[in-house]
Design a protein around this motif. Sequence first.
Motif, PDB file in Angstrom:
ATOM      1  N   VAL A  38       0.846  -1.193   0.000  1.00 16.17           N
ATOM      2  CA  VAL A  38       0.000   0.000   0.000  1.00 16.17           C
ATOM      3  C   VAL A  38       0.881   1.243   0.000  1.00 16.17           C
ATOM      4  CG1 VAL A  38      -1.838   1.244   1.173  1.00 16.17           C
ATOM      5  CG2 VAL A  38      -1.760  -1.262   1.294  1.00 16.17           C
ATOM      6  N   GLY A  39       0.777   2.028  -1.063  1.00 19.09           N
ATOM      7  CA  GLY A  39       1.613   3.222  -1.212  1.00 19.09           C
ATOM      8  C   GLY A  39       2.491   3.064  -2.439  1.00 19.09           C
ATOM      9  N   GLY A  40       2.459   4.053  -3.313  1.00 24.03           N
ATOM     10  CA  GLY A  40       3.155   3.919  -4.587  1.00 24.03           C
ATOM     11  C   GLY A  40       4.510   4.577  -4.638  1.00 24.03           C
ATOM     12  N   GLY A  41       5.205   4.639  -3.517  1.00 20.12           N
ATOM     13  CA  GLY A  41       6.480   5.330  -3.472  1.00 20.12           C
ATOM     14  C   GLY A  41       7.690   4.426  -3.478  1.00 20.12           C
ATOM     15  N   PHE A  42       8.785   4.995  -3.007  1.00 21.10           N
ATOM     16  CA  PHE A  42      10.090   4.347  -3.056  1.00 21.10           C
ATOM     17  C   PHE A  42      10.121   3.062  -2.236  1.00 21.10           C
ATOM     18  CE2 PHE A  42      14.880   5.181  -2.995  1.00 21.10           C
ATOM     19  CZ  PHE A  42      14.982   5.123  -4.377  1.00 21.10           C
ATOM     20  N   ALA A  43       9.519   3.093  -1.036  1.00 20.10           N
ATOM     21  CA  ALA A  43       9.553   1.920  -0.160  1.00 20.10           C
ATOM     22  C   ALA A  43       8.834   0.736  -0.789  1.00 20.10           C
ATOM     23  CB  ALA A  43       8.947   2.260   1.198  1.00 20.10           C
ATOM     24  N   SER A  44       7.642   0.972  -1.327  1.00 20.67           N
ATOM     25  CA  SER A  44       6.898  -0.123  -1.956  1.00 20.67           C
ATOM     26  C   SER A  44       7.619  -0.643  -3.187  1.00 20.67           C
ATOM     27  CB  SER A  44       5.499   0.349  -2.340  1.00 20.67           C
ATOM     28  OG  SER A  44       4.674   0.491  -1.213  1.00 20.67           O
ATOM     29  N   GLY A  45       8.189   0.276  -3.972  1.00 20.90           N
ATOM     30  CA  GLY A  45       8.911  -0.157  -5.164  1.00 20.90           C
ATOM     31  C   GLY A  45      10.061  -1.076  -4.831  1.00 20.90           C
ATOM     32  N   HIS A  46      10.803  -0.748  -3.782  1.00 20.74           N
ATOM     33  CA  HIS A  46      11.940  -1.581  -3.408  1.00 20.74           C
ATOM     34  C   HIS A  46      11.516  -2.835  -2.652  1.00 20.74           C
ATOM     35  CE1 HIS A  46      15.396   0.595  -4.928  1.00 20.74           C
ATOM     36  NE2 HIS A  46      14.704   1.696  -4.709  1.00 20.74           N
ATOM     37  N   CYS A  47      10.368  -2.789  -1.985  1.00 21.73           N
ATOM     38  CA  CYS A  47       9.845  -4.004  -1.365  1.00 21.73           C
ATOM     39  C   CYS A  47       9.481  -5.022  -2.443  1.00 21.73           C
ATOM     40  CB  CYS A  47       8.628  -3.674  -0.502  1.00 21.73           C
ATOM     41  SG  CYS A  47       7.937  -5.108   0.364  1.00 21.73           S
ATOM     42  N   ALA A  48       8.795  -4.563  -3.489  1.00 22.64           N
ATOM     43  CA  ALA A  48       8.441  -5.452  -4.595  1.00 22.64           C
ATOM     44  C   ALA A  48       9.684  -6.053  -5.236  1.00 22.64           C
ATOM     45  CB  ALA A  48       7.625  -4.691  -5.638  1.00 22.64           C
ATOM     46  N   THR A  49      10.706  -5.207  -5.411  1.00 22.39           N
ATOM     47  CA  THR A  49      11.967  -5.677  -5.988  1.00 22.39           C
ATOM     48  C   THR A  49      12.585  -6.768  -5.124  1.00 22.39           C
ATOM     49  OG1 THR A  49      12.371  -3.451  -6.851  1.00 22.39           O
ATOM     50  CG2 THR A  49      14.252  -4.954  -6.765  1.00 22.39           C
ATOM     51  N   GLU A  50      12.615  -6.564  -3.814  1.00 18.60           N
ATOM     52  CA  GLU A  50      13.225  -7.528  -2.899  1.00 18.60           C
ATOM     53  C   GLU A  50      12.442  -8.841  -2.867  1.00 18.60           C
ATOM     54  OE1 GLU A  50      16.400  -8.435  -0.187  1.00 18.60           O
ATOM     55  OE2 GLU A  50      16.058  -6.817  -1.646  1.00 18.60           O
ATOM     56  N   LEU A  51      11.138  -8.746  -2.890  1.00 16.27           N
ATOM     57  CA  LEU A  51      10.318  -9.961  -2.890  1.00 16.27           C
ATOM     58  C   LEU A  51      10.646 -10.833  -4.102  1.00 16.27           C
ATOM     59  CD1 LEU A  51       6.876  -8.472  -1.787  1.00 16.27           C
ATOM     60  CD2 LEU A  51       8.271 -10.086  -0.474  1.00 16.27           C
ATOM     61  N   ARG A  52      10.691 -10.225  -5.264  1.00 20.54           N
ATOM     62  CA  ARG A  52      10.989 -11.016  -6.464  1.00 20.54           C
ATOM     63  C   ARG A  52      12.452 -11.468  -6.478  1.00 20.54           C
ATOM     64  NH1 ARG A  52       6.398 -12.751  -6.960  1.00 20.54           N
ATOM     65  NH2 ARG A  52       4.897 -11.802  -8.393  1.00 20.54           N
ATOM     66  N   LYS A  53      13.348 -10.630  -6.002  1.00 22.25           N
ATOM     67  CA  LYS A  53      14.764 -10.992  -5.952  1.00 22.25           C
ATOM     68  C   LYS A  53      14.986 -12.225  -5.085  1.00 22.25           C
ATOM     69  CE  LYS A  53      19.177  -9.067  -4.308  1.00 22.25           C
ATOM     70  NZ  LYS A  53      19.808  -7.866  -3.684  1.00 22.25           N
TER      71      LYS A  53
ATOM     72  N   GLN B  35      14.365   0.256   4.209  1.00 24.95           N
ATOM     73  CA  GLN B  35      13.260  -0.350   4.941  1.00 24.95           C
ATOM     74  C   GLN B  35      12.346  -1.139   4.010  1.00 24.95           C
ATOM     75  OE1 GLN B  35      11.342   2.743   7.238  1.00 24.95           O
ATOM     76  NE2 GLN B  35      12.819   2.550   8.899  1.00 24.95           N
ATOM     77  N   GLY B  36      12.163  -0.665   2.782  1.00 25.58           N
ATOM     78  CA  GLY B  36      11.383  -1.439   1.821  1.00 25.58           C
ATOM     79  C   GLY B  36      12.010  -2.798   1.582  1.00 25.58           C
ATOM     80  N   GLN B  37      13.319  -2.814   1.425  1.00 26.50           N
ATOM     81  CA  GLN B  37      14.021  -4.082   1.223  1.00 26.50           C
ATOM     82  C   GLN B  37      13.928  -4.973   2.459  1.00 26.50           C
ATOM     83  OE1 GLN B  37      17.965  -2.691   0.221  1.00 26.50           O
ATOM     84  NE2 GLN B  37      17.510  -2.595  -1.970  1.00 26.50           N
ATOM     85  N   ALA B  38      14.137  -4.386   3.640  1.00 27.81           N
ATOM     86  CA  ALA B  38      14.105  -5.163   4.877  1.00 27.81           C
ATOM     87  C   ALA B  38      12.724  -5.735   5.137  1.00 27.81           C
ATOM     88  CB  ALA B  38      14.547  -4.287   6.050  1.00 27.81           C
ATOM     89  N   ALA B  39      11.684  -4.936   4.884  1.00 25.97           N
ATOM     90  CA  ALA B  39      10.323  -5.429   5.082  1.00 25.97           C
ATOM     91  C   ALA B  39      10.030  -6.581   4.129  1.00 25.97           C
ATOM     92  CB  ALA B  39       9.322  -4.296   4.876  1.00 25.97           C
ATOM     93  N   GLY B  40      10.475  -6.452   2.873  1.00 33.34           N
ATOM     94  CA  GLY B  40      10.271  -7.536   1.917  1.00 33.34           C
ATOM     95  C   GLY B  40      10.933  -8.825   2.371  1.00 33.34           C
ATOM     96  N   ALA B  41      12.164  -8.709   2.875  1.00 34.56           N
ATOM     97  CA  ALA B  41      12.865  -9.894   3.372  1.00 34.56           C
ATOM     98  C   ALA B  41      12.135 -10.517   4.553  1.00 34.56           C
ATOM     99  CB  ALA B  41      14.292  -9.510   3.775  1.00 34.56           C
ATOM    100  N   ASN B  42      11.648  -9.696   5.468  1.00 27.90           N
ATOM    101  CA  ASN B  42      10.965 -10.222   6.647  1.00 27.90           C
ATOM    102  C   ASN B  42       9.587 -10.774   6.313  1.00 27.90           C
ATOM    103  OD1 ASN B  42      13.096  -9.797   8.377  1.00 27.90           O
ATOM    104  ND2 ASN B  42      12.367  -7.820   9.109  1.00 27.90           N
TER     105      ASN B  42
ATOM    106  N   VAL C 151       0.081  -5.694  14.267  1.00 23.16           N
ATOM    107  CA  VAL C 151      -0.623  -6.872  13.742  1.00 23.16           C
ATOM    108  C   VAL C 151       0.362  -7.729  12.970  1.00 23.16           C
ATOM    109  CG1 VAL C 151      -2.414  -7.702  12.182  1.00 23.16           C
ATOM    110  CG2 VAL C 151      -2.866  -5.724  13.641  1.00 23.16           C
ATOM    111  N   GLU C 152       0.458  -8.981  13.337  1.00 23.27           N
ATOM    112  CA  GLU C 152       1.403  -9.897  12.696  1.00 23.27           C
ATOM    113  C   GLU C 152       1.170  -9.980  11.193  1.00 23.27           C
ATOM    114  OE1 GLU C 152       2.878 -14.580  13.040  1.00 23.27           O
ATOM    115  OE2 GLU C 152       1.322 -13.792  14.381  1.00 23.27           O
ATOM    116  N   GLY C 153       2.263  -9.940  10.443  1.00 22.18           N
ATOM    117  CA  GLY C 153       2.181 -10.075   8.996  1.00 22.18           C
ATOM    118  C   GLY C 153       1.936  -8.779   8.256  1.00 22.18           C
ATOM    119  N   ILE C 154       1.753  -7.679   9.000  1.00 25.27           N
ATOM    120  CA  ILE C 154       1.587  -6.366   8.371  1.00 25.27           C
ATOM    121  C   ILE C 154       2.768  -5.502   8.789  1.00 25.27           C
ATOM    122  CG2 ILE C 154       0.145  -4.313   8.156  1.00 25.27           C
ATOM    123  CD1 ILE C 154      -2.284  -6.020   8.697  1.00 25.27           C
ATOM    124  N   TYR C 155       3.481  -4.965   7.802  1.00 25.75           N
ATOM    125  CA  TYR C 155       4.711  -4.221   8.026  1.00 25.75           C
ATOM    126  C   TYR C 155       4.528  -2.771   7.574  1.00 25.75           C
ATOM    127  CZ  TYR C 155       6.819  -8.821   8.650  1.00 25.75           C
ATOM    128  OH  TYR C 155       7.123 -10.074   9.125  1.00 25.75           O
ATOM    129  N   ALA C 156       5.463  -1.936   7.964  1.00 28.16           N
ATOM    130  CA  ALA C 156       5.465  -0.545   7.504  1.00 28.16           C
ATOM    131  C   ALA C 156       6.891  -0.159   7.126  1.00 28.16           C
ATOM    132  CB  ALA C 156       4.918   0.398   8.569  1.00 28.16           C
TER     133      ALA C 156
END
Length: 410
Positions: A11-26, A303-310, A271-276
Amino acid sequence: MTERKVEFLLVGGGFASGHCATELRKRGAEGEILLVGREPEVPYERPPLSKEYMRGESQRSDAYVHPASWYEENDVELLTGRNVMSLDTAERSAKLQGGDEVRFEKALLATGANVNILRVEGAENEGIHYLRAFGNTEAIRKDAEKAEHVVLIGGSYIGSEVAASLTATGTKCTIVMMEEVLLSNHFGEEAGRFFHDLVESHGIEILGGESLQAFEGDGRVKAVVTESGKQVECDAVVVGAGVRPDVMLAQKAGLEVDDGITCDAKLQTSVEGIYAAGDVCSYDSVIHGRRLRVEHWDVALQQGQAAGANMLGEGKDYDVVPYFFSDLADWASLEYVGPAEDWDEIVWRGERDSGEFSAWYLKDGKVAGCLSVERSEDLARARELLAEGTDVSADREKIADPGTDLGEIG
């Protein structure tokens, strides 16, 4: 209304979400990823808005995390120009603008921050700008091209960066600010004085110790009036009065919030499973031993990368020392690690007047922060010493000596 299910909702179309998506696929995430952002753009970084994009030296696409094609190629569904209206954390569902409902397994809230709008007399006049998106920059640039004089409200990053960019492209600027010294809220008056004198030397007038009382105009702003009675005529105004974290969605969902969305050291919310991540994330810093919320580009990325990893089970504490940077046109580039909440002393390395120095902020004999101007090589060791909590009390002279190898310290 349609209902669907995804593995990861960002949720949110900025830098953090973009890098979270990248980390998830990576990291090999195979589930569906849905990234929902309220802006019409693909995820992008914001620093160019007050710098090279403001000066017309770069294109929008230069700021994108990825070109639009990347999302399709990596099976990341991107919904731009859409809001997430509500979250049901128990049901693991989200309602989108337009009525669609999405169920999810895990989510990232990277809703960013909203600019503080000044509610003073005359604020309805045209020509008063705030900076948060591409369109804001373009409107400022358009006004500045025909303006004889632009006033900046605020002596922090936005005020100083925009003033430098507009001055570099030929517009006369004045900064009106409550603090006496530019950037002193971040670096203290002693270090701030370097930047204050620098921008003044390039023709920018600074009115420090002044609070805004009103804007004057007849439908379009004509002047800024301070509480002390000063009147500064102008053709346009840019306000940099800070931002506030956008916690509305999280708060309505029953998540714990304070100055941001409250997260643990792993960036997980109440809430477990929900990150910021990013501007909205208030996390327990294992480095600092206190809660932090940082509004800067590198922190959103990390933080986007770290959240994706976690989200994929890494289970690691976020232990990155925050890094900041700012450019004042081509006059000076500053970098900073910290942030220092307070300090006992500043140790200077290099000559301040030369424009090449680092300022080491010490608290109880330990490094609490380090500011660098054209001495990037100093930051890596300062960052290590800060993270390790090393007592450098006996090393003040070594830090201050530019000829000393910083590897000898600690």
